[in-house]
Every structure is written in structure tokens, then in C-alpha cells.
Enzyme design. Sequence first.
Site, PDB file in Angstrom:
ATOM      1  N   LYS A 183       0.827  -1.215   0.000  1.00  0.00           N
ATOM      2  CA  LYS A 183       0.000   0.000   0.000  1.00  0.00           C
ATOM      3  C   LYS A 183       0.858   1.260   0.000  1.00  0.00           C
ATOM      4  O   LYS A 183       2.072   1.194   0.159  1.00  0.00           O
ATOM      5  CB  LYS A 183      -0.931  -0.021   1.212  1.00  0.00           C
ATOM      6  CG  LYS A 183      -1.651  -1.337   1.436  1.00  0.00           C
ATOM      7  CD  LYS A 183      -2.561  -1.763   0.298  1.00  0.00           C
ATOM      8  CE  LYS A 183      -3.252  -3.079   0.630  1.00  0.00           C
ATOM      9  NZ  LYS A 183      -4.158  -3.532  -0.413  1.00  0.00           N
TER      10      LYS A 183
HETATM   11  C1  LIG Z   1      -5.092  -4.621   0.369  1.00  0.00           C
HETATM   12  C2  LIG Z   1      -6.543  -4.447   0.317  1.00  0.00           C
HETATM   13  C3  LIG Z   1      -7.370  -4.854   1.381  1.00  0.00           C
HETATM   14  C4  LIG Z   1      -6.867  -5.639   2.559  1.00  0.00           C
HETATM   15  O1  LIG Z   1      -5.846  -5.080   3.280  1.00  0.00           O
HETATM   16  P1  LIG Z   1      -4.879  -6.054   4.138  1.00  0.00           P
HETATM   17  O2  LIG Z   1      -4.216  -5.076   5.045  1.00  0.00           O
HETATM   18  O3  LIG Z   1      -3.950  -6.674   3.148  1.00  0.00           O
HETATM   19  O4  LIG Z   1      -5.715  -7.018   4.853  1.00  0.00           O
HETATM   20  C5  LIG Z   1      -8.712  -4.617   1.298  1.00  0.00           C
HETATM   21  N1  LIG Z   1      -9.248  -4.017   0.230  1.00  0.00           N
HETATM   22  C6  LIG Z   1      -8.490  -3.605  -0.824  1.00  0.00           C
HETATM   23  C7  LIG Z   1      -9.162  -2.917  -1.963  1.00  0.00           C
HETATM   24  C8  LIG Z   1      -7.118  -3.823  -0.819  1.00  0.00           C
HETATM   25  O5  LIG Z   1      -6.392  -3.447  -1.872  1.00  0.00           O
END
Ligand SMILES: *Cc1c(COP(=O)(O)O)cnc(C)c1O
Length: 399
Positions: A183
Amino acid sequence: MAAIGAEEEALVLDVLRRKEPFRYYGFDPARPPPMAAQLEKEFREYIGVDFALAVSSGTAALEVAMAAAGIGPGDEVIITAWSWVSCFTSVVRVGARPVLAEIDDSMNIDPAEIGRKATPRTRAVMVVHYQGAAADMQKIRHEAHSRGIFVIEDCAQSMGTRYRGRQIGSWGDIATFSFQANKVATAGEGGVVVTRDPRLYERAVRFHDLGNYRPYHAAIVPSAEPAFSGGQYRMSELTAAVALAQLRKVDMIRAHCRRLQARIEPRLAGLKGLSLRTIHDSDGQFGFEVYFFLHDAALVGAFRSKLDALNVNCVQRTGTYPQYNRDYVKTGRAHTPSASPFRDFKEWPAPGYRAEDFPRTEDLTHRFVAIPIGWLYTEADADYIAESILAVHRECLGG
Ligand SMILES: *Cc1c(COP(=O)(O)O)cnc(C)c1O
């Protein structure tokens, strides 16, 4: 990758030297550890909402948000057919049924899908702000709220993205963020839930901490909800330390990505046979990707491999592909048969869970090319990417 440096080190060392890795108490009962509390304070100020709750992941944040809203068995939640795994699985995990909707050429939900997919059982729409660009929140909020449908914003991919001058995450009823490694800002793992609603906040706190509502939270909002069983989705002080240092860098990372994106995209505008992704608010976007569609799907494979041969990374990094093509949708299973929201369907996959039910999503997702822009990219890299796209375009589409 992530802009991790001296700031993260200093805050992590602070946690280790105090020997207080748990957020709710350390050695001195009168002075609880500061990192998760500070992360929540700066997060709610950054997004412009009243409450923020640090949790263990973005997926946990989605489950907590739905539990806070009281969503469970018998309920339906509208999500896009094109989104990350968690959007589907988190709905199944709380016992509700995910209902798939089409995207449009912004790669976000088409607001008109809310009316088309709503039933008397629809409780919420989970809106993903896909890869650094906001969904059309004004229309979405109208379509949802006029039908009594709750709006959950999944901001996991797009922390720091704005829509009409305001941060995403401040438009829905509740919103979720992620600090996972891929992210914008990362602590390896981690998540945040934000809301303006004190009742949702208390319920989120309870669900994320075994049903507890501790004095730390009661000092923010006095309890008004009965206790109920929850899970354990707390964030540690170590994670919070890294997440806090990273949050403070989000706008700097965004400015960098936008500057590079602006060196590339204007040069692609108007090219024959190619259209840029529709962006509902171009001033608000994050800019970590150059995203465009070729009009002819047959050219996409060659276009991508030619870019790749020039060392321009355009492989699909996010692992996103349509939900209806994923194994857990093909089986329709949960961890035990009675927990599956699809257990009453006679035939599986039922209509609404097959590729042929999503012609627009199928079309769009066979025609896109996405090129990441990161913190470590330079202006020279951006110019090289632009030249390479123009060169490959000349080769594939004759200029
Ligand atoms: C990465 C992501 C998640 C989940 O996040 P995690 O921290 O990996 O559990 C949820 N929704 C979207 C759209 C994502 O890209």
C-alpha cells in the site's frame, strides 16, 4: 517500495526501549503507551473525521466495519466484481452475502449498479477506491442513502486520495484503510477504521477487542451499547510506530507520484486507439499509476510484453482479478457448509457470479495497461516510461 527510514526507526526504538509493546497498558497504569493512540489521533485529523481505530489489517478493518454496522446472516453487501480478495471474503466471514456489481471505466463501481443490484436485503455497498483514484462518492452516496443502504469506503489502496477537496474515507458512513506492504504507506501489516458516528465507533472498538470497551475509548465516547462478543484485531505498539511515521509521509509520497504522473499522462492524451482511465477528480488522485485502455483487446498482450522488453514494469502487480474467476467463488464455500451465504442456491455458480453476467467488467479488464510509479522513481524514469509507451504505441498502432 516504501519510504522507510530514520523516522520509522526512531519510533520503533522508542517502543522497544520503553518495553511496552501492547497498546492498552505498560508499566504505569496512569500512562498508557502512546503509539497506537497517537496514530489514531493523527489519522482522524488527517482524514477529517471524529474517530479512528487502529486494527491488525485492512481485511480486519472491513470485518470490523461491517460488524459495527450490524451486518450479518441474511444481509447482502454490494461490492464490485473487480476488487481485492478481502472485499468478497470479509463479507462471507461476517455471514452476509456479497452481491457483485459492474465497474465502469474509472475501474470503480458504476453508481447506477447500486439501484440495479439492491434488494430488500441489501444493507451496505462496499466502495473500493481503486488504485489511487476516488470512486464517484457524491453519486454513490445519493444512490445508496436514498435506499437506506449504508456506505462502507474501502480506502486500502488509496490512503491520501481526495475527492472534491476532501479526503476519501470522510464520505461514507464508515471507512477502512490498510498498512499492508503493497500500500501507499506501510507497516508490513495494519489497518484503520474511521467514522463520524460514535455508536459505530463503540461497536467497532468492541468487535476488534473481544467485546471490550476500555477506559481509553470510554474517555473518547462514553459507552451507550450493550456488550457483545468480538474478535481480536488489535494493533501492537510496534506496528503503530511504523504506521505513524508512514502516515506523516503520505502527502510527500503523493506529491512525488503526482509530479511524475504529470510528466507522462499528458503525452498519452489523444493517442489513437488508447484512452486514459476516467478519473472522477483528477486534482484529488494519488498518482501512483499510469492507467489506460487500448480499444482493441487483441493488442494488449503485445503492448505489455513490448513495454516489458523495454524494462517498463507493466505486469499486473496487485493480484486483482475478477471475483467470479477466483477459487473461493467457484466453490461458493465458507469454512463450513452452513456458514456459506450461497448454501441455498440450487445451482452454483448462480447467475450474478459468472463471467458472462459482467460484460463491462470483462471488457475493461481485458483492455487495460497499468504502469506503477513509486517513491523510488525519478523524473528521468518518468520520461523514459513516457517515451517507451509512445514507442510501443507507434509499433502496435502505427503512431
Ligand atoms: C489490500 C486491500 C485490502 C486488505 O488489506 P490487508 O491489510 O492486506 O488485509 C482490502 N481491500 C483492498 C481494496 C485492498 O487493496
